[in-house]
Design an enzyme around this catalytic site. Structure first.
Site, PDB file in Angstrom:
ATOM      1  N   LYS A 127      -6.040  -0.913  -2.136  1.00 49.60           N
ATOM      2  CA  LYS A 127      -7.009  -0.696  -1.039  1.00 49.60           C
ATOM      3  C   LYS A 127      -7.758  -2.000  -0.756  1.00 49.60           C
ATOM      4  O   LYS A 127      -8.039  -2.319   0.401  1.00 49.60           O
ATOM      5  CB  LYS A 127      -7.989   0.411  -1.414  1.00 49.60           C
ATOM      6  CG  LYS A 127      -7.354   1.799  -1.495  1.00 49.60           C
ATOM      7  CD  LYS A 127      -7.554   2.633  -0.234  1.00 49.60           C
ATOM      8  CE  LYS A 127      -6.731   3.924  -0.313  1.00 49.60           C
ATOM      9  NZ  LYS A 127      -6.747   4.718   0.919  1.00 49.60           N
ATOM     10  N   ASP A 158     -11.626   9.264   1.038  1.00 44.94           N
ATOM     11  CA  ASP A 158     -10.827  10.467   1.306  1.00 44.94           C
ATOM     12  C   ASP A 158     -11.596  11.464   2.165  1.00 44.94           C
ATOM     13  O   ASP A 158     -11.026  12.134   3.022  1.00 44.94           O
ATOM     14  CB  ASP A 158     -10.388  11.103  -0.023  1.00 44.94           C
ATOM     15  CG  ASP A 158      -9.554  10.123  -0.809  1.00 44.94           C
ATOM     16  OD1 ASP A 158      -8.421   9.860  -0.393  1.00 44.94           O
ATOM     17  OD2 ASP A 158     -10.064   9.557  -1.799  1.00 44.94           O
ATOM     18  N   TYR A 176       0.866  -1.189   0.000  1.00 42.60           N
ATOM     19  CA  TYR A 176       0.000   0.000   0.000  1.00 42.60           C
ATOM     20  C   TYR A 176       0.896   1.230   0.000  1.00 42.60           C
ATOM     21  O   TYR A 176       2.001   1.209  -0.542  1.00 42.60           O
ATOM     22  CB  TYR A 176      -0.902  -0.173   1.246  1.00 42.60           C
ATOM     23  CG  TYR A 176      -1.868   0.906   1.585  1.00 42.60           C
ATOM     24  CD1 TYR A 176      -2.935   1.218   0.744  1.00 42.60           C
ATOM     25  CD2 TYR A 176      -1.752   1.606   2.789  1.00 42.60           C
ATOM     26  CE1 TYR A 176      -3.848   2.202   1.092  1.00 42.60           C
ATOM     27  CE2 TYR A 176      -2.671   2.577   3.142  1.00 42.60           C
ATOM     28  CZ  TYR A 176      -3.712   2.884   2.295  1.00 42.60           C
ATOM     29  OH  TYR A 176      -4.616   3.848   2.653  1.00 42.60           O
ATOM     30  N   ALA A 203      -7.448  22.561   2.110  1.00 43.48           N
ATOM     31  CA  ALA A 203      -8.888  22.367   2.340  1.00 43.48           C
ATOM     32  C   ALA A 203      -9.514  21.805   1.073  1.00 43.48           C
ATOM     33  O   ALA A 203     -10.414  22.391   0.482  1.00 43.48           O
ATOM     34  CB  ALA A 203      -9.528  23.678   2.758  1.00 43.48           C
ATOM     35  N   GLY A 204      -9.000  20.654   0.651  1.00 41.87           N
ATOM     36  CA  GLY A 204      -9.556  19.983  -0.520  1.00 41.87           C
ATOM     37  C   GLY A 204     -10.492  18.879  -0.072  1.00 41.87           C
ATOM     38  O   GLY A 204     -11.170  18.996   0.959  1.00 41.87           O
ATOM     39  N   ASN A 214       0.265  12.418   1.756  1.00 49.58           N
ATOM     40  CA  ASN A 214       0.931  11.201   1.272  1.00 49.58           C
ATOM     41  C   ASN A 214       1.339  11.387  -0.182  1.00 49.58           C
ATOM     42  O   ASN A 214       0.721  12.190  -0.879  1.00 49.58           O
ATOM     43  CB  ASN A 214      -0.049  10.019   1.338  1.00 49.58           C
ATOM     44  CG  ASN A 214      -0.430   9.661   2.753  1.00 49.58           C
ATOM     45  OD1 ASN A 214       0.369   9.709   3.656  1.00 49.58           O
ATOM     46  ND2 ASN A 214      -1.700   9.293   2.934  1.00 49.58           N
ATOM     47  N   ASP A 269      -9.882   8.556  -4.363  1.00 48.58           N
ATOM     48  CA  ASP A 269      -8.968   9.428  -5.108  1.00 48.58           C
ATOM     49  C   ASP A 269      -9.577  10.040  -6.377  1.00 48.58           C
ATOM     50  O   ASP A 269      -8.913  10.119  -7.423  1.00 48.58           O
ATOM     51  CB  ASP A 269      -7.648   8.692  -5.401  1.00 48.58           C
ATOM     52  CG  ASP A 269      -6.822   8.470  -4.138  1.00 48.58           C
ATOM     53  OD1 ASP A 269      -7.193   9.000  -3.072  1.00 48.58           O
ATOM     54  OD2 ASP A 269      -5.804   7.747  -4.202  1.00 48.58           O
ATOM     55  N   ALA A 307      -9.973  15.865   1.292  1.00 48.49           N
ATOM     56  CA  ALA A 307      -9.722  15.339   2.633  1.00 48.49           C
ATOM     57  C   ALA A 307      -9.855  16.450   3.682  1.00 48.49           C
ATOM     58  O   ALA A 307     -10.540  16.269   4.692  1.00 48.49           O
ATOM     59  CB  ALA A 307      -8.336  14.704   2.702  1.00 48.49           C
TER      60      ALA A 307
HETATM   61  N1  LIG Z   1      -3.635  10.144   5.753  1.00 43.87           N
HETATM   62  C1  LIG Z   1      -4.745   9.895   5.101  1.00 43.87           C
HETATM   63  O1  LIG Z   1      -5.490   8.990   5.434  1.00 43.87           O
HETATM   64  C2  LIG Z   1      -5.111  10.752   3.933  1.00 43.87           C
HETATM   65  C3  LIG Z   1      -6.388  10.634   3.397  1.00 43.87           C
HETATM   66  C4  LIG Z   1      -6.747  11.428   2.309  1.00 43.87           C
HETATM   67  C5  LIG Z   1      -5.824  12.318   1.767  1.00 43.87           C
HETATM   68  N2  LIG Z   1      -4.575  12.383   2.311  1.00 43.87           N
HETATM   69  C6  LIG Z   1      -3.562  13.262   1.722  1.00 43.87           C
HETATM   70  O2  LIG Z   1      -3.999  14.596   1.755  1.00 43.87           O
HETATM   71  C7  LIG Z   1      -3.502  15.285   0.608  1.00 43.87           C
HETATM   72  C8  LIG Z   1      -4.674  15.968  -0.086  1.00 43.87           C
HETATM   73  O3  LIG Z   1      -5.555  15.015  -0.616  1.00 43.87           O
HETATM   74  P1  LIG Z   1      -6.967  15.456  -1.174  1.00 43.87           P
HETATM   75  O4  LIG Z   1      -7.635  14.245  -1.655  1.00 43.87           O
HETATM   76  O5  LIG Z   1      -7.663  16.320  -0.202  1.00 43.87           O
HETATM   77  O6  LIG Z   1      -6.510  16.351  -2.424  1.00 43.87           O
HETATM   78  P2  LIG Z   1      -7.198  17.649  -2.995  1.00 43.87           P
HETATM   79  O7  LIG Z   1      -6.523  17.965  -4.255  1.00 43.87           O
HETATM   80  O8  LIG Z   1      -8.676  17.507  -2.997  1.00 43.87           O
HETATM   81  O9  LIG Z   1      -6.837  18.756  -1.903  1.00 43.87           O
HETATM   82  C9  LIG Z   1      -5.572  19.358  -1.777  1.00 43.87           C
HETATM   83  C10 LIG Z   1      -5.819  20.797  -1.335  1.00 43.87           C
HETATM   84  O10 LIG Z   1      -4.577  21.385  -1.028  1.00 43.87           O
HETATM   85  C11 LIG Z   1      -4.583  22.674  -1.568  1.00 43.87           C
HETATM   86  N3  LIG Z   1      -3.244  23.188  -1.771  1.00 43.87           N
HETATM   87  C12 LIG Z   1      -2.405  23.008  -2.824  1.00 43.87           C
HETATM   88  N4  LIG Z   1      -1.294  23.727  -2.660  1.00 43.87           N
HETATM   89  C13 LIG Z   1      -1.421  24.386  -1.491  1.00 43.87           C
HETATM   90  C14 LIG Z   1      -0.607  25.313  -0.788  1.00 43.87           C
HETATM   91  N5  LIG Z   1       0.589  25.694  -1.268  1.00 43.87           N
HETATM   92  N6  LIG Z   1      -1.041  25.781   0.387  1.00 43.87           N
HETATM   93  C15 LIG Z   1      -2.242  25.407   0.887  1.00 43.87           C
HETATM   94  N7  LIG Z   1      -3.062  24.554   0.259  1.00 43.87           N
HETATM   95  C16 LIG Z   1      -2.661  24.048  -0.914  1.00 43.87           C
HETATM   96  C17 LIG Z   1      -5.356  22.540  -2.867  1.00 43.87           C
HETATM   97  O11 LIG Z   1      -5.824  23.800  -3.357  1.00 43.87           O
HETATM   98  C18 LIG Z   1      -6.481  21.620  -2.439  1.00 43.87           C
HETATM   99  O12 LIG Z   1      -7.593  22.313  -1.941  1.00 43.87           O
HETATM  100  C19 LIG Z   1      -2.824  14.218  -0.265  1.00 43.87           C
HETATM  101  O13 LIG Z   1      -1.426  14.287  -0.100  1.00 43.87           O
HETATM  102  C20 LIG Z   1      -3.336  12.920   0.271  1.00 43.87           C
HETATM  103  O14 LIG Z   1      -2.396  11.887   0.152  1.00 43.87           O
HETATM  104  C21 LIG Z   1      -4.203  11.620   3.373  1.00 43.87           C
HETATM  105  O1  LIG Z   2      -4.080   6.082   0.286  1.00 38.15           O
HETATM  106  C1  LIG Z   2      -3.680   6.549   1.374  1.00 38.15           C
HETATM  107  O2  LIG Z   2      -2.590   6.248   1.883  1.00 38.15           O
HETATM  108  C2  LIG Z   2      -4.574   7.426   2.191  1.00 38.15           C
HETATM  109  C3  LIG Z   2      -5.450   8.318   1.425  1.00 38.15           C
HETATM  110  O3  LIG Z   2      -6.572   7.672   0.884  1.00 38.15           O
HETATM  111  C4  LIG Z   2      -4.768   9.202   0.440  1.00 38.15           C
HETATM  112  O4  LIG Z   2      -5.358   9.488  -0.600  1.00 38.15           O
HETATM  113  O5  LIG Z   2      -3.651   9.649   0.744  1.00 38.15           O
HETATM  114 MN   LIG Z   3      -7.106   8.323  -1.060  1.00 40.13          MN
END
Ligand SMILES: NC(=O)c1ccc[n+]([C@@H]2O[C@H](COP(=O)([O-])OP(=O)(O)OC[C@H]3O[C@@H](n4cnc5c(N)ncnc54)[C@H](O)[C@@H]3O)[C@@H](O)[C@H]2O)c1
Ligand SMILES: O=C(O)C[C@H](O)C(=O)O
Ligand SMILES: [Mn+2]
Length: 551
Positions: free
Chosen positions: A165, A260, A92, A293-294, A405, A237, A296
């Site tokens: 997943k 997410d 993963y 603030a996307g 990530n 995703d 996630a």
């Molecule tokens: N740990 C977990 O379980 C988990 C789960 C989901 C997502 N994530 C991680 O969170 C991150 C975002 O994922 P997502 O699905 O929300 O993506 P997304 O594209 O929907 O959101 C990303 C957000 O970050 C913003 N962004 C980009 N550059 C920026 C900056 N310089 N300053 C501030 N904000 C900025 C974007 O405008 C967007 O709103 C990814 O790296 C993903 O791997 C982690």
């Molecule tokens: O896939 C992961 O590790 C967690 C999350 O769903 C992500 O998009 O980062």
């Molecule tokens: Mn994901």
């Protein structure tokens, strides 16, 4: 349908390899098609683990494990179940990010995935039917791969996230691998590198948006529902512009889940509950800031906000505790570019004398004094020493979760956060982090990754065939993870360790299934929830085969 001996050896759902008994070899015409020694599953596991260990790096290890999966599911999952914490980062995240980026170049075989194209929608039904091959599909993970982790748009190559997943669902919660289907929706890609690569395996055109895109998703969902009526449909995703809309469209109609938005919301809330257990503070006293603030970021804020309401705070007052920061800085309500999910938490400019200056995380932290900082920005290293020190000046136990990530995108390392705050930060990271030794204390670092919760959530929902996945079930999942860690232990983690993933997936499943039954959502009568959950779990052990073989 009868098998030939060769088909039996090449069917990963049935193949036992060298563990086929002599009686089976006689019955199925396998004599001479295998070396003569007959092995136990444990011997096979030992041999496979030694091969795994001989691989040079995590990518090589993953390629080996995928080959094993393609050959023999029981052996693969038996091995996985014995080394869960070691295998998670290989099967993963983060290694999966490398295999997605290189999917076309590394391609060997489709691993039972279904590839649906926006340009060939007449094939959706037959593709799903032929992939299922008569199996009773209860769980689909689908991605259109526009927002793979934090690495962006990977077109059809993102199919690997659905495959990965699902592997975690089986290893962590015992979801039967014969009841799952990974699906990729290929709506094109905006990734120039892929469009220019003559070996790219997906549709070589720009991503389709708008009505045509949604009609494609709708047709997939309707067909999948029709073919597999007891389906749990997991979305993964999708891009920021589509993920929340698709969830809102379907969440009150079918059993569906956006990992997410909802899965991440659950794990972060569980991590905050764990952190507050350690700091002995109240949820409703927290000042919450999200950086990024996307999909996630906004999804997590919505889940934590629901918790404030559940704990008795009025909506207007609770909203005052939330601050979202994105590319433009602190989000204000007069910004026409906000997404609907961001708008929920946008602030009023008149609240700040220097609103126009709050265009960076640092300025926002100075102005707001958050007690909780969650990173989902995809921007590595953005939780700098000065920002973290500023935050830590205003709260005794800052809760800091850098969640982007894969590893290369994390907002900060656990090690830095512990040091910069003199051991006061309560930290969880998106990917596994080694314990941090600091000033005589070993700080265990929890992993706030949705993988710690979606397997149990799915198991509980599937076990009782719940009609819907509701907010109450989601809340039950988050609360069930509290109390597993010992808050009195110095340096305790805010979340339970991945080594116990199988055990607490069951805890989550029971909480979710009980909630569904309490709310009358089960589609079949359930006498005993625990028995229903246990009966749904598949074990990686060889079974007697009920098949006909033509010799
Ligand atoms: N740990 C977990 O379980 C988990 C789960 C989901 C997502 N994530 C991680 O969170 C991150 C975002 O994922 P997502 O699905 O929300 O993506 P997304 O594209 O929907 O959101 C990303 C957000 O970050 C913003 N962004 C980009 N550059 C920026 C900056 N310089 N300053 C501030 N904000 C900025 C974007 O405008 C967007 O709103 C990814 O790296 C993903 O791997 C982690
Ligand atoms: O896939 C992961 O590790 C967690 C999350 O769903 C992500 O998009 O980062
Ligand atoms: Mn994901």
């Amino acid at each position: 349908m009868p098998y030939t001996p060769q088909q039996l050896l090449h069917d990963p759902f049935l193949n036992k390899g060298t563990a086929f008994t002599q009686a089976e070899r006689d019955a199925y015409g396998l004599n001479g098609l295998l070396p003569s020694a007959i092995q136990t599953l444990d011997q096979q596991v030992r041999q496979a683990y030694a091969q795994f260990q001989s691989k040079a790096d995590m990518l090589e290890q993953r390629l080996f494990l995928m080959q094993l999966f393609n050959t023999n599911h029981v052996l693969y999952y038996k091995l996985f179940s014995q080394h869960i914490a070691e295998f998670m980062p290989v099967v993963y995240d983060p290694t999966i990010a490398d295999t997605i980026e290189n999917y076309s170049a590394l391609f060997m075989e489709p691993q039972n995935a279904t590839y649906l194209s926006i340009d060939a929608q007449a094939d959706i039904e037959s593709a799903l039917r032929h992939s299922a091959n008569g199996r009773d599909i209860r769980l689909i993970v689908v991605s259109d791969a526009e927002g793979i982790l934090g690495i962006g748009d990977w077109g059809t190559q993102g199919v690997d996230i659905a495959v990965g997943k699902l592997m975690v669902y089986t290893a962590a919660a015992g979801i039967d691998p014969s009841q799952v289907l990974p699906v990729v929706l290929d709506a094109g890609t905006n990734n120039q590198e892929l469009l220019a690569d003559d070996l790219y395996l997906g549709n070589r055109h720009k991503r389709v948006y708008g009505d045509a895109y949604h009609a494609f998703v709708d047709q997939f969902v309707a067909t999948a529902q029709r073919l597999f009526p007891k389906l749990y449909l997991h979305f993964e995703d999708f891009g920021r512009a589509n993920a929340a809309d698709i969830l809102d469209q379907y969440k009150n109609e079918i059993t569906t889940f956006n990992d997410d938005i909802q899965g991440t919301g659950i794990i972060v809330l569980a991590g905050m509950l764990g952190a507050l257990n350690i700091s002995k503070q109240k949820m409703t006293d927290q000042v919450y800031m999200s950086f990024g603030a996307g999909t996630a970021g906004a999804g997590i804020a919505a889940r934590v906000y629901e918790e404030f309401l559940q704990q008795g705070m009025a909506p207007a007052e609770a909203k005052q505790h939330f601050y979202l920061v994105d590319k433009q800085g602190l989000l204000f309500a007069d910004d026409p570019t906000l997404t609907p999910a961001q708008r929920e938490f946008a602030r009023d400019r008149s609240e700040f004398a220097n609103a126009d200056e709050l265009t960076t995380l640092e300025a926002a932290v100075k102005a707001v004094h958050p007690t909780v900082l969650v990173g989902t920005s995809t921007q590595p290293g953005t939780f700098t020493e000065s920002i973290i020190k500023e935050m830590a000046e205003n709260t005794p136990r800052p809760i800091i979760f850098p969640l982007s990530n894969p590893t290369k995108l994390a907002e900060a390392t656990a090690d830095d956060l512990i040091r910069w705050t003199d051991g006061r930060a309560l930290v969880a990271t998106g990917i596994p982090a080694a314990p941090v030794a600091y000033n005589g204390v070993t700080y265990e670092i929890g992993q706030a990754n949705n993988a710690l919760v979606y397997p149990g959530l799915g198991l509980g929902t599937i076990a009782v065939a719940s009609k819907l996945l509701t907010d109450d079930m989601i809340s039950a999942a988050a609360h069930s993870l509290g109390g597993i860690v010992d808050p009195e232990q110095p340096g305790a983690a805010v979340l339970p360790p991945v080594t116990k993933l199988d055990a607490f997936s069951k805890t989550v499943a029971l909480a979710v299934a009980n909630q569904a039954v309490t709310d009358g959502l089960n589609q079949e009568p359930i006498q005993d929830v625990a028995a229903a959950v246990a009966a749904t779990q598949w074990q990686p052990e060889y079974q007697d085969l009920d098949i006909e073989v033509i010799k």
